[in-house]
Design a protein around this motif. Sequence first.
Motif, mmCIF file in Angstrom:
data_model
loop_
_atom_site.group_PDB
_atom_site.id
_atom_site.type_symbol
_atom_site.label_atom_id
_atom_site.label_comp_id
_atom_site.label_asym_id
_atom_site.label_seq_id
_atom_site.Cartn_x
_atom_site.Cartn_y
_atom_site.Cartn_z
ATOM 1 N N GLN A 143 9.484 5.713 0.259
ATOM 2 C CA GLN A 143 8.435 6.581 0.811
ATOM 3 C C GLN A 143 7.106 5.830 0.873
ATOM 4 N N ALA A 144 7.177 4.573 1.233
ATOM 5 C CA ALA A 144 5.962 3.760 1.235
ATOM 6 C C ALA A 144 4.943 4.264 2.254
ATOM 7 N N ALA A 145 5.422 4.679 3.434
ATOM 8 C CA ALA A 145 4.493 5.133 4.476
ATOM 9 C C ALA A 145 3.727 6.372 4.032
ATOM 10 N N ASP A 146 4.448 7.349 3.458
ATOM 11 C CA ASP A 146 3.761 8.558 2.993
ATOM 12 C C ASP A 146 2.871 8.269 1.800
ATOM 13 N N LEU A 147 3.322 7.334 0.945
ATOM 14 C CA LEU A 147 2.588 7.072 -0.290
ATOM 15 C C LEU A 147 1.270 6.353 -0.032
ATOM 16 N N PHE A 148 1.268 5.392 0.906
ATOM 17 C CA PHE A 148 0.075 4.587 1.111
ATOM 18 C C PHE A 148 -0.680 4.943 2.393
ATOM 19 N N ALA A 149 -0.209 5.963 3.144
ATOM 20 C CA ALA A 149 -0.880 6.299 4.408
ATOM 21 C C ALA A 149 -2.317 6.747 4.177
ATOM 22 N N GLY A 150 -2.528 7.503 3.136
ATOM 23 C CA GLY A 150 -3.873 8.004 2.877
ATOM 24 C C GLY A 150 -4.636 7.178 1.869
ATOM 25 N N LEU A 151 -4.286 5.922 1.711
ATOM 26 C CA LEU A 151 -4.924 5.066 0.721
ATOM 27 C C LEU A 151 -6.372 4.795 1.120
ATOM 28 N N THR A 152 -7.304 5.152 0.254
ATOM 29 C CA THR A 152 -8.730 4.956 0.521
ATOM 30 C C THR A 152 -9.119 3.532 0.152
ATOM 31 N N PRO A 153 -10.263 3.051 0.655
ATOM 32 C CA PRO A 153 -10.706 1.691 0.293
ATOM 33 C C PRO A 153 -10.864 1.507 -1.213
ATOM 34 N N ASP A 154 -11.372 2.540 -1.895
ATOM 35 C CA ASP A 154 -11.545 2.414 -3.350
ATOM 36 C C ASP A 154 -10.194 2.287 -4.045
ATOM 37 N N ALA A 155 -9.223 3.088 -3.589
ATOM 38 C CA ALA A 155 -7.900 3.022 -4.205
ATOM 39 C C ALA A 155 -7.240 1.669 -3.916
ATOM 40 N N ALA A 156 -7.422 1.167 -2.679
ATOM 41 C CA ALA A 156 -6.859 -0.144 -2.344
ATOM 42 C C ALA A 156 -7.512 -1.240 -3.178
ATOM 43 N N LEU A 157 -8.829 -1.107 -3.414
ATOM 44 C CA LEU A 157 -9.528 -2.093 -4.244
ATOM 45 C C LEU A 157 -9.000 -2.073 -5.668
ATOM 46 N N ASN A 158 -8.842 -0.879 -6.223
ATOM 47 C CA ASN A 158 -8.316 -0.778 -7.586
ATOM 48 C C ASN A 158 -6.912 -1.363 -7.672
ATOM 49 N N LEU A 159 -6.088 -1.082 -6.661
ATOM 50 C CA LEU A 159 -4.724 -1.614 -6.655
ATOM 51 C C LEU A 159 -4.738 -3.146 -6.601
ATOM 52 N N ALA A 160 -5.616 -3.711 -5.769
ATOM 53 C CA ALA A 160 -5.690 -5.167 -5.651
ATOM 54 C C ALA A 160 -6.199 -5.809 -6.939
ATOM 55 N N MET A 161 -7.175 -5.171 -7.596
ATOM 56 C CA MET A 161 -7.736 -5.727 -8.829
ATOM 57 C C MET A 161 -6.738 -5.644 -9.975
ATOM 58 N N LEU A 162 -5.902 -4.597 -9.969
ATOM 59 C CA LEU A 162 -4.891 -4.460 -11.023
ATOM 60 C C LEU A 162 -3.723 -5.424 -10.841
ATOM 61 N N ALA A 163 -3.559 -5.964 -9.630
ATOM 62 C CA ALA A 163 -2.406 -6.839 -9.366
ATOM 63 C C ALA A 163 -2.549 -8.194 -10.043
ATOM 64 N N GLY A 164 -3.743 -8.580 -10.447
ATOM 65 C CA GLY A 164 -3.913 -9.878 -11.090
ATOM 66 C C GLY A 164 -5.211 -9.943 -11.859
ATOM 67 N N ASP A 165 -5.373 -11.018 -12.637
ATOM 68 C CA ASP A 165 -6.604 -11.219 -13.393
ATOM 69 C C ASP A 165 -7.710 -11.761 -12.497
ATOM 70 N N ILE A 166 -7.325 -12.402 -11.393
ATOM 71 C CA ILE A 166 -8.285 -12.967 -10.448
ATOM 72 C C ILE A 166 -7.897 -12.508 -9.045
ATOM 73 N N LEU A 167 -8.886 -12.095 -8.258
ATOM 74 C CA LEU A 167 -8.664 -11.706 -6.873
ATOM 75 C C LEU A 167 -9.629 -12.494 -5.999
ATOM 76 N N LEU A 168 -9.076 -13.287 -5.078
ATOM 77 C CA LEU A 168 -9.888 -14.078 -4.163
ATOM 78 C C LEU A 168 -9.663 -13.595 -2.737
ATOM 79 N N VAL A 169 -10.733 -13.456 -1.989
ATOM 80 C CA VAL A 169 -10.659 -13.151 -0.564
ATOM 81 C C VAL A 169 -10.962 -14.448 0.180
ATOM 82 N N LEU A 170 -10.006 -14.934 0.971
ATOM 83 C CA LEU A 170 -10.112 -16.235 1.627
ATOM 84 C C LEU A 170 -10.169 -16.064 3.139
ATOM 85 N N ASP A 171 -10.927 -16.982 3.770
ATOM 86 C CA ASP A 171 -10.851 -17.003 5.225
ATOM 87 C C ASP A 171 -9.698 -17.910 5.650
ATOM 88 N N ASP A 172 -9.533 -18.112 6.938
ATOM 89 C CA ASP A 172 -8.378 -18.850 7.437
ATOM 90 C C ASP A 172 -8.458 -20.335 7.085
#
Length: 472
Positions: free
Chosen positions: A16-45
């Motif tokens: 049920q990934a589509a239903d679960l993440f369809a309404g994911l807000t930016p704050d929730a996505a940020l929290n999810l990304a920060m919890l995935a690791g001790d370091i989070l880097l945003v890189l350009d190409d």
Amino acid sequence: MLTRKHSIEGRQPLKQAADLFAGLTPDAALNLAMLAGDILLVLDDQGRIIDSSVNKDNLSDLASLAGQDWLSTVTTESRPKVMEMLAAARKGEVQHWRQVNHLTREGDIPVKYVVLSLENDDRHLAFGRDLRDQAKLQQRLLQVQQSLERDYLNLRQLETRYRKLFDQSSEAVLIVEAVSGQVREANPAAHALLCAKAGSLAGKKLSGLFARDARDAVTAHLGAALAAGHAGSIDVPPAKGKEEVSLHASGFLQHGAKHLLIRLEPKHGEKADAPSLRDVVERMPDAFVIADEDMHIVEANMAFVELVEAAGVEQVVGARLGDFLGRPGIDLDLIQAQIDKDGAARNVSSFVRPRGQDDGEPVELSAVASEGPNAMFGFVIRPIARRMRELPPGPQDMPRSVDQLTDMVGRMSLKDIVRESTDLIERLCIEAALSYTADNRASAAEILGLSRQSLYSKLRRHNIGNLPPEGD
């Protein structure tokens, strides 16, 4: 080592990934990304860090990565991995976790990264996990493993010494299991005293080794030894042979089972002669060698035979002592010169090796020479490898064991460890050569295989001998 099992390839997705993440807000996505690791880097190409999120309490040195090139923040060895992850991210390929080391003021920090590409965007997310705790755990595991290996080696060495002492003892000794009364071990002297074939006593009943009318007395004596821990001696006739033997028994525990140590001595036979000087030398724990004036071995004890890994005394008698001791044409000449000057050589450092080999075991030896024509030389040789291992490492000491080397891992880079060890070895070799030659620099250069100019250059570099700088 990280394998494909650390990636998302082949893993079962959420139903049920589509239903679960369809309404994911930016704050929730940020929290999810920060919890995935001790370091989070945003890189350009191109691999430049646009933004970063780290735990400032644990990774304060990595808190200001934004604006830097990701390649410039890692060690030289880690850059090919970073380049591979960036190339795979540009192609949209499935990523696998890769370990890289970040450069910081306090040393390298190991981090496990995976790069995730964002759809319809030229930016990428790099999730990192701090591996320092895992590295410490691996270090402790390695230390424990090395400690177990050392303990096992010590036990093997103790067993070898016990076996040699047991087999070579002139006293008849038997090890008997208390419950069954069976002989577990018997040395060659016991076989000879009881007129038995070599190796035939193991497994036999102890009482059966004596005359029938003495077996009850033997059984009672063994019971008293078990009860009191030890007992006096009794005289009993063996089943074979006419002379009585004196039996001494004492009890001990081994692996929770009671055993008896039985010692047998001839009762009426003549007492053995007092040990001769040859017997004393043969039993010495240190190696002993007698050589003629041409330094050919005339006599050697078993300790020397074992030290040079020979099969027997006959393989070393008549051979040149220089084939086994020190550097050919150097050490023995220096020792003879010291004997001629002082009458004896004391505590000279050298090494002993098997014939035909270059490397050997470090030893300390003392030597004297007899007076008169046809002089003979006596050498007492003592291995010092164990004593060297037990010395506490000083500030200038070279690591002498694997565990000391591994203690340096994590505090210094491999390149620094190798460089410092190489410089220290070179300095120690030069100092040893100067010591051997009584500060004769021409002879020291010859021993080391250097030109005199090269030796002087190294003396200046290591500040040995108070030489003026080049050009003065």
